[in-house]
Design an enzyme around this catalytic site. Structure first.
Site, mmCIF file in Angstrom:
data_model
loop_
_atom_site.group_PDB
_atom_site.id
_atom_site.type_symbol
_atom_site.label_atom_id
_atom_site.label_comp_id
_atom_site.label_asym_id
_atom_site.label_seq_id
_atom_site.Cartn_x
_atom_site.Cartn_y
_atom_site.Cartn_z
ATOM 1 N N LYS A 288 3.087 6.020 -19.752
ATOM 2 C CA LYS A 288 4.336 5.919 -19.348
ATOM 3 C C LYS A 288 5.146 4.941 -19.881
ATOM 4 C CE LYS A 288 6.535 5.974 -14.791
ATOM 5 N NZ LYS A 288 6.338 6.098 -13.314
ATOM 6 N N GLU A 377 2.992 9.994 2.873
ATOM 7 C CA GLU A 377 3.912 9.840 3.831
ATOM 8 C C GLU A 377 3.190 10.259 5.233
ATOM 9 O OE1 GLU A 377 5.004 11.326 1.206
ATOM 10 O OE2 GLU A 377 6.628 9.929 0.444
ATOM 11 N N ARG A 405 8.423 14.551 5.408
ATOM 12 C CA ARG A 405 7.027 14.903 5.192
ATOM 13 C C ARG A 405 6.008 14.308 6.285
ATOM 14 N NH1 ARG A 405 5.070 15.526 -0.296
ATOM 15 N NH2 ARG A 405 6.386 17.228 -1.113
HETATM 16 C C1 TPP Z 1 7.199 12.701 -1.267
HETATM 17 C C2 TPP Z 1 7.341 11.655 -2.170
HETATM 18 N N1 TPP Z 1 7.175 10.443 -2.031
HETATM 19 C C3 TPP Z 1 7.725 9.519 -2.981
HETATM 20 C C4 TPP Z 1 8.367 10.042 -3.849
HETATM 21 C C5 TPP Z 1 8.879 8.796 -4.801
HETATM 22 N N2 TPP Z 1 8.408 9.175 -6.304
HETATM 23 C C6 TPP Z 1 9.207 9.501 -7.357
HETATM 24 S S1 TPP Z 1 8.277 9.487 -8.537
HETATM 25 C C7 TPP Z 1 6.993 8.803 -8.253
HETATM 26 C C8 TPP Z 1 5.496 8.160 -8.966
HETATM 27 C C9 TPP Z 1 4.986 9.677 -9.380
HETATM 28 O O1 TPP Z 1 3.843 9.181 -10.225
HETATM 29 P P1 TPP Z 1 3.346 10.339 -11.038
HETATM 30 O O2 TPP Z 1 3.456 11.634 -10.610
HETATM 31 O O3 TPP Z 1 2.185 9.516 -11.604
HETATM 32 O O4 TPP Z 1 4.289 10.493 -12.072
HETATM 33 P P2 TPP Z 1 4.793 9.198 -13.503
HETATM 34 O O5 TPP Z 1 6.081 8.645 -12.782
HETATM 35 O O6 TPP Z 1 3.616 8.313 -13.389
HETATM 36 O O7 TPP Z 1 4.961 10.310 -14.508
HETATM 37 C C10 TPP Z 1 7.179 8.380 -6.699
HETATM 38 C C11 TPP Z 1 6.329 7.730 -5.582
HETATM 39 C C12 TPP Z 1 8.784 11.283 -4.075
HETATM 40 N N3 TPP Z 1 9.248 11.491 -5.308
HETATM 41 N N4 TPP Z 1 8.164 12.069 -3.216
#
Ligand code: TPP
Ligand code: DXP
Ligand code: MG
Length: 638
Positions: A288, A377, A405
């Site tokens: 990242k 969630e 959710r």
């Molecule tokens: C249902 C839900 N919960 C929380 C989030 C907040 N959120 C957005 S990106 C993220 C992290 C995602 O991690 P990953 O899929 O590994 O993507 P990366 O940022 O590492 O590329 C979170 C927790 C969300 N978008 N949707």
């Protein structure tokens, strides 16, 4: 300022242009794409590290697959900036997340390349599988369907529901697992450990070595021996993987892990995968923030850093001469520690937003009492319910939008059993630049209708602290406290904790002719409005109602007896929200005042600053002021 893309990138308006290039030019495309993201995001803001991490995957996907005919679905979508730039939006990319500009997430109405609207996590495999099954049904056998999902998003239950179905649906589906060991904060849980484990793949590697040793010994039996043993190896691999690889066990063919930054290797692997039918998963290892040293180093900070100097890496912060109010999330985080120090029953729960909601403060201070449970969630709610059955008092902090959710869990697991779970809904109301997928518009309505649930909203930091303290008392039952993204109003916010009477509002000022009833932080708008109107001799009453459920009946009787014009203000949907509750009270009690409700009307509001959106919806300070003026027949302001 006009930001110029690199020479090759400037020649790519769509993936069709990209596909005209030679494979050896793709490295340069990736470098220019990465630089363009850095150049634009540093000046215009937005999500950062995630898009940098998938530059090569994005380039390879659009190079190998025939997008938009082949369907590419991004999970969450915060990593899709490279995709936007390569798909006809390079020259409007600087408007990203701005009012009237392009969205920060893929959006169907924005582009045919955005096959599915996203923002909330863990939907991509389900959506891509739906598309794949539709293609199969329509006889489009050659059509490809690709879901790109992060290791964080993979922790969401929906992703597993989709794998479970995808493994038997016999549809043409490729899942690209972008594994960077990060969610917004470091990724958590057993799945993360499992992915690390198969990355090192000890069992398979050991077995493969044994086989090649045997190969060496039997090669004397002839030139075909190597091929024969190679076949044996594939068979052994399939057998071992079926048992030891989760994805193979679910009938997905598993490939990888491979280096997700090696563009040429990605292209050649994806070319091969195109010809393998059925469900398959390509496990890519990425970093990242790749290519921007500071973002690689502090990945949480650079998830969405705000504006920064791309040379020095300095993240710009506004400078003030006087102490400023804290963010509501920080008041929550510090107050959690304070409450938990006094009350051993208090626990903290967050589904993957420890730094976003500031539960990380408690996680650091009391690691055995505060949990990041991953992007989960539904689990967060029911896990909290489980804690509550044992006499503990969980504070489950979930952004208002993501709580959608966990709704069945709130009803079925918490409210029906009247369990003492405190839901702190951060980012309630308009979220701002993240747009409609992230606005916390519906929580007042969806929480208010559930029996046993209390619904509260603080007007300031002190009220937030007191509501949290009140909610933590014995046998309070389900209790929702909603507050917005951003700062409160009290620089000196560490006020002594005081119990509130649940369902009691507060008179901010008595007045004449018109009463303004506010719910939550927007009460501060009403304070300013009242001050302005006073200069013109207009003196509405103002009541900070604090609770949408139960309502303060005594105060409402007073208000409806005194005023025949009432304005309600909330940062939430008008259908079923706080204003609706006040209307219900009025009708049920036979009052006939004229009521004007201000809040979020029945429409989709896009992205912009919170204030821009509030004005568009009609409840910014100027709108409240003009509503009062209109009601009493005084000229409105423009
Ligand atoms: C249902 C839900 N919960 C929380 C989030 C907040 N959120 C957005 S990106 C993220 C992290 C995602 O991690 P990953 O899929 O590994 O993507 P990366 O940022 O590492 O590329 C979170 C927790 C969300 N978008 N949707
Ligand atoms: C993509 C996503 O869902 C999160 O990154 C979200 O944008 C965070 O919002 P805040 O910036 O309000 O924490
Ligand atoms: Mg990740």
């Amino acid at each position: 300022m006009i930001i110029k893309p690199g020479e090759l990138l400037a020649s790519i308006n769509s993936p069709a242009d990209l596909r005209k290039l030679k494979p050896e030019q793709l490295l340069q495309v990736s470098q220019e794409l990465r630089q363009y993201i850095i150049d634009v995001v540093s000046i215009h803001g937005g999500h950062f590290g995630a898009s940098l991490g998938v530059v090569e995957i994005t380039t390879a996907l659009h190079y190998v697959f025939n997008t938009p005919y082949d369907q590419l679905v991004w999970d969450v979508g915060h990593q899709a900036y490279g995709h936007k730039i390569l798909t006809e939006r390079r020259d409007v990319f600087h408007t990203n997340r701005k009012h009237g500009g392009i969205s920060g997430f893929p959006k169907r109405k924005e582009s045919e390349y955005d096959t599915f609207g996203v923002g909330h996590s863990s939907t991509s495999i389900s959506a891509a599988l739906g598309m794949a099954v539709a293609s199969k049904y329509k006889g489009e056998d050659q059509r490809q369907h690709i879901a790109v999902i992060g290791d964080g998003a993979m922790t969401g239950g929906m992703a597993f529901e989709a794998l479970n179905h995808g493994g038997v649906a016999n549809a043409n589906l490729l899942v690209v697992l972008n594994d960077n060991c990060m969610s917004i904060d470091p990724n958590v849980g057993a799945l993360k450990e499992y992915l690390t484990d198969i990355t090192t793949s000890r069992t398979y590697n050991k077995m493969r070595d044994e086989i090649w040793k045997i190969l060496g010994k039997i090669s004397k039996f002839g030139p075909d021996a190597r091929a024969i043993v190679s076949k044996i190896e594939s068979g052994v691999k399939a057998a071992i993987l079926k048992q030891s690889n989760l994805f193979e066990g679910l009938n997905f063919r598993y490939f990888g892990p491979i280096d997700g930054h090696d563009i040429n290797h990605l292209v050649s692997v994806m070319e091969d995968l195109k010809h393998i039918p059925g469900p398959k998963i390509l496990h890519c290892l990425t970093t990242k923030g790749k290519g921007f040293a500071l973002a690689e180093k502090d990945q949480t900070k650079w998830h969405a850093p705000g504006l920064f100097d791309k040379i020095t890496g300095e993240i710009y912060k506004k400078e003030y001469d006087t102490p400023q109010p804290p963010k509501y999330q920080d008041v929550f985080g510090h107050t959690m520690v304070e409450l938990a120090e006094q009350n051993p029953k208090i626990m903290g729960v967050t589904p993957a937003m420890p730094s976003g909601c500031s539960l990380n403060i408690m996680m650091k201070a009391m690691p055995d009492r505060a949990f990041d449970v991953g992007i989960a969630e539904q689990h967060a709610v029911t896990f909290s319910a489980g804690l509550a059955t044992q006499g503990l008092v969980p504070f489950c902090n979930i952004y208002s939008t993501f709580m959608q959710r966990g709704y069945d869990q709130v009803v079925h697991d918490v409210c029906l059993q009247n369990l003492n779970v405190v839901f702190c809904l951060d980012r309630a109301g308009f979220a701002g630049a993240d747009g409609p997928t992230h606005h916390g518009a519906y929580d007042i309505a969806y929480m208010r209708c559930i029996p046993n649930m209390v619904v509260a909203a603080p007007m300031n930091e002190q009220e937030l602290r007191n509501m949290m303290y009140t909610a933590s008392q014995e046998d309070m039952g389900p209790f929702t406290i909603r507050y917005p993204r951003g700062e409160g109003v009290m620089p000196k916010w560490r006020t002594p904790l005081e119990l509130q009477q649940v369902g009691k509002g507060r008179t901010v000022q008595e007045g004449e002719e018109v009463a303004i009833l506010t719910f939550g932080h927007v009460g501060n708008y009403a304070v300013d409005v009242c001050q302005k109107l006073a200069h013109d001799g207009i003196t509405p009453g103002h009541y900070d109602m604090r609770y949408a459920k139960p309502l303060d009946a005594e105060l409402l009787h007073h208000i409806f007896s005194k005023y025949d014009k009432v304005v309600t203000v909330e940062d939430g949907c008008l259908q079923g929200g706080f204003g609706s509750a006040v209307l219900e009270f009025m009708v049920d009690n036979g009052y006939t005042s004229q009521v004007k409700r201000l809040g979020i009307p029945d429409a989709i509001f896009e992205h912009g600053s919170q204030l821009e959106l509030q004005h568009e919806a009609g409840f910014a300070p100027i709108d409240i002021e003009n509503t009062v003026r209109e009601l009493i027949g005084v000229a409105v302001k423009v």
